[in-house]
Design an enzyme around this catalytic site. Structure first.
Site, PDB file in Angstrom:
ATOM      1  N   GLU A   1       0.267  14.389  18.111  1.00  0.00           N
ATOM      2  CA  GLU A   1       1.363  13.645  18.734  1.00  0.00           C
ATOM      3  C   GLU A   1       2.306  14.602  19.451  1.00  0.00           C
ATOM      4  O   GLU A   1       2.899  15.495  18.827  1.00  0.00           O
ATOM      5  CB  GLU A   1       2.143  12.856  17.668  1.00  0.00           C
TER       6      GLU A   1
ATOM      7  N   ASP B   1       1.241  22.886  28.139  1.00  0.00           N
ATOM      8  CA  ASP B   1       1.876  21.589  28.358  1.00  0.00           C
ATOM      9  C   ASP B   1       2.463  21.663  29.747  1.00  0.00           C
ATOM     10  O   ASP B   1       3.123  22.642  30.111  1.00  0.00           O
ATOM     11  CB  ASP B   1       2.952  21.267  27.324  1.00  0.00           C
ATOM     12  N   SER B   2       2.184  20.649  30.525  1.00  0.00           N
ATOM     13  CA  SER B   2       2.557  20.745  31.929  1.00  0.00           C
ATOM     14  C   SER B   2       2.986  19.393  32.456  1.00  0.00           C
ATOM     15  O   SER B   2       2.801  18.361  31.806  1.00  0.00           O
ATOM     16  CB  SER B   2       1.383  21.292  32.739  1.00  0.00           C
TER      17      SER B   2
HETATM   18  P1  IMP Z   1      -0.118  17.124  29.175  1.00  0.00           P
HETATM   19  O1  IMP Z   1      -1.571  17.046  28.821  1.00  0.00           O
HETATM   20  O2  IMP Z   1       0.783  16.383  28.256  1.00  0.00           O
HETATM   21  O3  IMP Z   1       0.332  18.532  29.403  1.00  0.00           O
HETATM   22  O4  IMP Z   1      -0.004  16.325  30.533  1.00  0.00           O
HETATM   23  C1  IMP Z   1       0.138  16.931  31.738  1.00  0.00           C
HETATM   24  C2  IMP Z   1       0.150  15.892  32.836  1.00  0.00           C
HETATM   25  O5  IMP Z   1       0.878  16.451  33.933  1.00  0.00           O
HETATM   26  C3  IMP Z   1      -1.246  15.582  33.351  1.00  0.00           C
HETATM   27  O6  IMP Z   1      -1.805  14.461  32.747  1.00  0.00           O
HETATM   28  C4  IMP Z   1      -0.997  15.348  34.832  1.00  0.00           C
HETATM   29  O7  IMP Z   1      -0.582  14.038  35.033  1.00  0.00           O
HETATM   30  C5  IMP Z   1       0.168  16.293  35.131  1.00  0.00           C
HETATM   31  N1  IMP Z   1      -0.334  17.622  35.548  1.00  0.00           N
HETATM   32  C6  IMP Z   1      -0.190  18.811  34.887  1.00  0.00           C
HETATM   33  N2  IMP Z   1      -0.790  19.810  35.549  1.00  0.00           N
HETATM   34  C7  IMP Z   1      -1.343  19.244  36.639  1.00  0.00           C
HETATM   35  C8  IMP Z   1      -2.129  19.783  37.703  1.00  0.00           C
HETATM   36  O8  IMP Z   1      -2.485  20.966  37.786  1.00  0.00           O
HETATM   37  N3  IMP Z   1      -2.484  18.891  38.636  1.00  0.00           N
HETATM   38  C9  IMP Z   1      -2.141  17.576  38.604  1.00  0.00           C
HETATM   39  N4  IMP Z   1      -1.454  17.024  37.629  1.00  0.00           N
HETATM   40  C10 IMP Z   1      -1.052  17.855  36.646  1.00  0.00           C
END
Ligand code: IMP
Length: 193
Positions: free
Chosen positions: A42, A71-72
């Site tokens: 979570e 995390d992005s």
């Molecule tokens: P996480 O898995 O919670 O870190 O979700 C990151 C979300 O941010 C992803 O599902 C995408 O929607 C967006 N995201 C992060 N990095 C990228 C990238 O390199 N390209 C496009 N979308 C990204």
């Protein structure tokens, strides 16, 4: 050679983490390779740092190995930094990348200021408790319509500064030359030296 488990179930992220970290001499194995295929963690943090740590720490504990997580998300100036840590579920839980992109286009309909940045925080957690954080950012602009078929997430809408192609139109190599994740991983590499 340092072997690390990539704490992600996202194949695109796994490839990007692997491409870049393996150049630094690390062996990157997937959660599946570590015997942890279905692992739901979570992500209830409020910052990229918190969520990145939560993911890496959980996988380190389950595998007993060094774990690395990303995390992005996308921060849009006109939306005061949204969707940010909620990027994956912007249009709601279990919605698709297309739904998220459509919601973003709707929120920015008629808006002139389309400045945004992708942010990545990569965290490496060791079984002995050491934690290393590295942040990378990639500035750019949100287009008015998607372009390109590659990549994932918001890639078709994101035109990075300095390139005339969206992240969905570039090769993986081109993306790795400017992306937020690549910058975070470069910083991680420096911190590991
Ligand atoms: P996480 O898995 O919670 O870190 O979700 C990151 C979300 O941010 C992803 O599902 C995408 O929607 C967006 N995201 C992060 N990095 C990228 C990238 O390199 N390209 C496009 N979308 C990204």
């Amino acid at each position: 050679m340092l072997t690390v488990v990539a704490a992600t179930q996202n194949e695109h992220k796994l490839r990007e983490l692997r491409d870049i970290l393996e150049k630094s001499g690390m062996k990157v194995i997937s959660q599946k390779d570590a015997g942890l295929e279905k692992t739901d963690v979570e992500e209830n943090g409020e910052t990229f740092e918190q969520n990145s740590f939560i993911k890496a720490d959980a996988i380190m504990r389950l595998s007993g190995m060094i774990a690395v997580a990303d995390d992005s998300g996308l921060e849009v100036d006109f939306l005061n930094g949204a969707p940010g840590v909620y990027s994956a579920r912007y249009a709601g839980e279990h919605k698709s990348d297309l739904d998220n992109n459509n919601k973003l286009l709707k929120e920015l309909s008629g808006v002139e200021n389309r400045r945004a940045r992708f942010v990545s925080v990569v965290t490496m957690v060791y079984p002995d408790g050491r934690v290393i954080y590295a942040r990378g950012e990639c500035p750019g602009t949100i287009l008015e319509a998607p372009r390109g078929k590659g990549g994932f997430g918001y890639d078709p809408l994101f035109l990075p500064d300095g390139l005339d192609k969206t992240f969905a139109e570039v090769t993986q190599e081109e993306k790795n030359s400017v992306s937020h994740r690549a910058k975070a991983l470069e910083k991680l590499e420096e911190l590991l030296k």
